[in-house]
Design an enzyme around this catalytic site. Structure first.
Site, PDB file in Angstrom:
ATOM      1  N   LEU A 126     -62.529  42.749  72.386  1.00 45.22           N
ATOM      2  CA  LEU A 126     -61.687  41.816  73.141  1.00 45.22           C
ATOM      3  C   LEU A 126     -60.293  42.412  73.407  1.00 45.22           C
ATOM      4  CD1 LEU A 126     -61.294  38.940  74.246  1.00 45.22           C
ATOM      5  CD2 LEU A 126     -60.416  38.322  71.997  1.00 45.22           C
ATOM      6  N   ASP A 127     -59.825  42.301  74.630  1.00 43.73           N
ATOM      7  CA  ASP A 127     -58.495  42.782  75.005  1.00 43.73           C
ATOM      8  C   ASP A 127     -58.326  44.269  74.742  1.00 43.73           C
ATOM      9  OD1 ASP A 127     -57.938  40.184  75.642  1.00 43.73           O
ATOM     10  OD2 ASP A 127     -56.877  39.766  73.789  1.00 43.73           O
TER      11      ASP A 127
END
Lengths: 288, 288, 288, 288
Positions: free
Chosen positions: D230-231
């Site tokens: 994520l990210d």
């Protein structure tokens, strides 16, 4: 910049025509040269083609002269002008200054540390002030004062130094004198000036005072090749800095120094890396 | 922006003189008003003083009118012009457009979401094209075509709408018509235009074509109050975007749209937050 | 910067409370001091008030000591800490470096030309390399090598030089050593470090290598006050530069140098002009 | 962008090896295709080669399928993956949103005006709020609420819409849900997310609150391909905006919106113009 230490650069331009890329890339392949970075652009309004390749010979025994000769034979058919630049080449350069030292100080730092692969042959000034700075860097400093009467004579001396040192590049690092038309012609495409404004906004004298009067919220700098039209040469690089109402003209002058240094250094770097193409009064710059 | 929802703003200007700050800050203290943000500036070349305070009344029962009256009594001695703006005030606004919709679209989005505290009274255009956009936002759209013969008459209609709606602010969001001198005078300091270049670089028509011709490496936009001197009004905000040789004039037009939207929105925001002072053809902007 | 040559600066902070602005501005009025620039800010989350005034005494015979004493009497009621800075004050400074010279070279240029009103007392390094640069600027250079065994002893020497020279400010211009907790405490709010990344993105060693791995499109630099938490001190200024895939780690290092120099110089300038307030691990910076 | 309307694009990548440029450029020459813009890059650390050519067939009767087949024969030898994109191609796209509308509003404006050559098949949201905006643009809106229990089921619905509409591109325009690993895998290299910070600085939730706590002087946005981490996906574009102490977390949120919109739009534009190459967790972006 670091790339320049181990790659060759081939830069070329010619009229637009089918096959302009192929004549370059096929030759490099045949010569067993591996292309690490390649850019080409076709200016559809000007009908002109520009190409720049960084490459590494895969085989030992790369011969610069035979490469030149063999490629010239191919390029001729396309009316192509080209230039081959060796890895690590340091370009012979003469720097012109007046009294302001910020650009000179910045350039000499980049020269000293190898950030700009220059071979500085001389610093020339119409004032004596910056001699210690040049001397500390081990560079000859020519103090050539100028007056309305001696202008042409002084310029002849400058020209002689350029000729004697075989300098390929001339940098006007805040040189506050207008060059004569013949000098501009002699140095076409190889003399870079830094103008302390976002051209064509504030031409002529005291651009920061003009900027103050207009209440601008941005000031900038423009690095360009000189030409006969003062402050109108082909633009290589521009930079900009935010300002506000608290900046009086003298504050704008101070604020502008950093962006002048950076913009001039960037333009010189592009020029040395053969990223700048000069044609019909405009530039094509494969910047990075 | 969020701050505007719960603080008052006092903005004032007057000739430079000892005590100009004190007359404001002492009064606010006496009125039990807590200053959350304060800026003042003295323009030593123009001999003019500018101040802006955001504040919160500490006591209940803040009376706008008595504040105004009482402060006017003090300010008079200093020849001080001032304006008091209530928290959450939405400024009555008329927007003028032609065919290009990017600035209008951007403004209506910021209006709809409350980012810009506007109370849009009307959208006026010399073309019918943008009616659906205005209508979707529930706004009246006045299509007022213009021709050399009807120019003054059309302008009278615009003026009437501004008067009828009590609009305080007029935004020229890419309105491609020159306003008459009397209109400029009427709207002095309250009509914001967006010019698609870094003024004063490229005045007049087709600035992006001019920029292409010059081979500039930066394009920009300038938001300014209109005045009689077309494209020469006092600058409120400027923005800039890097470009290169691959940008033909139509690409510069496209590239410029974003920076025009942002610069216009920023200028309007500064105006609404009373950050912009207009004096003697220049601006003081307490930007943030 | 030029403004500093003829204006005094009063900078203060205290807990939020009605009257904090008034106590400053009323006093300046009473002392016949004309305020040329004023900024105040109330941090509503921290409940803290900050104010900075540039002013010019209108009458002859301004007495620094009596001003200090008289204002202290007023400020005490508000628990206000303040500092009065005289026009043209040059701040006693010690610079710490290792081998990289770009920040030092830049600072010494700004020092030599008066752009940064520093009074440099000494340059200290754990390497001998930068001595010629310091010497050319007429500055004492202390080569204090460091090893795991001698670390505390070396730090004691650094501390002694700071004490002996009465230096108020310490600049870590790419000093590649971690300071001990007691050193950090001693220098709280008066030692500025330049970190070569946009904190808190890339802490620790080799941030440019980390940036390359992530494929970032922007690199930056952060100037901050040092504290015990390495690379986590209160931020004063940040700068940024676009990069692309052609930038290998060593290219990012080169690219970052300019932005490191500019960001550090800007932070020092803000500090010297008393634009930076340090409180509860954060900063308030009235930048310009 | 305008260039896309009349030029073809050939984008390719393969392991580094002598002749990789030549195999492309020679073929284009043989096919009588004139190259208007060409970029290639060799990643010496990854041993990977990337090339992108914009070209115009000089002869009538350009056959896409035979071009593909013939080039595939040549490219195979180099293990080269390539993609040929026709002039004016509009890419089938699904947009995912939650409640925040700024990125969607911006994208739909660019879609409606043809600035982004998208063929938007559907807008999908886990909230009903943005339906009017989609509807006004004539787009189907799928309200697919999500809860911990229905997460996988909802994702299956999203997947079905993507499949049914043959969408090539998925844009997460502030979609506040984490995609499952299998979804990430399915969409590898064709789903673009906008994260409201300069990654990797502020991962996870509420990055603007983190930024406020750190007292940063710059906020930014990062557009990247999604991946399992994520990210942390490969970065396509980043943008940045200056801020100061007057920006509370909610002000940073507001300030960030513009740069999020611009950065996402730029990343999509690069993706559509086949300027982005995705390999080994990093990107090569021939930006302009």
């Amino acid at each position: 910049m670091s790339r320049m230490s181990d790659t060759w650069i081939l830069a070329a331009q010619c009229p637009s025509r089918l096959g302009t890329v192929d004549v370059v890339t096929r030759f490099l392949k045949e010569q067993q040269c591996y292309i690490t970075e390649l850019n080409s652009f076709d200016d559809r309004l000007g009908g002109r083609f520009f190409i720049r390749a960084e490459f590494r010979p895969e085989l030992d025994g790369f011969h610069e002269e035979s490469f030149q000769a063999d490629f010239a034979a191919r390029a001729g058919e396309f009316d192509m002008q080209f230039e081959l630049t060796a890895p690590g080449k340091r370009t012979g350069t003469v720097i012109l200054v007046s009294k302001a030292d910020h650009c000179l100080n910045d350039l000499l730092y980049r020269y000293r540390t190898g950030q700009l692969p220059l071979d500085i042959k001389a610093v020339i000034s119409n004032h004596p002030d910056l001699e210690p700075l040049a001397t500390w860097h081990g560079l000859p400093y020519h103090y050539l004062p100028i007056s309305p009467e001696t202008k042409l004579q002084q310029e002849a001396q400058v020209r002689e130094i350029i000729a004697d040192t075989d300098a390929e590049l001339v940098v006007l690092a805040r040189y506050m004198q207008v060059l004569s038309p013949s000098m501009c012609e002699l140095l076409a495409g190889r003399a870079i000036n830094i103008h302390h404004s976002l051209l064509p906004g504030f031409k002529g004298a005291k651009p920061y005072h003009q900027a103050y009067e207009k209440g601008v919220k941005l000031v900038g700098a423009t690095a360009h090749y000189i030409n006969n039209d003062l402050d109108e040469g082909p633009i290589i690089a521009q930079g900009v800095e935010p300002v506000d109402h608290t900046h009086y003209p003298e504050d704008l002058v101070a604020k502008g120094r950093d962006i002048e240094c950076l913009t001039l250094a960037r333009a010189i770097s592009y020029h040395l890396e053969r990223r700048v193409f000069f044609y019909a009064g405009r530039t094509v710059v494969f910047s990075n």
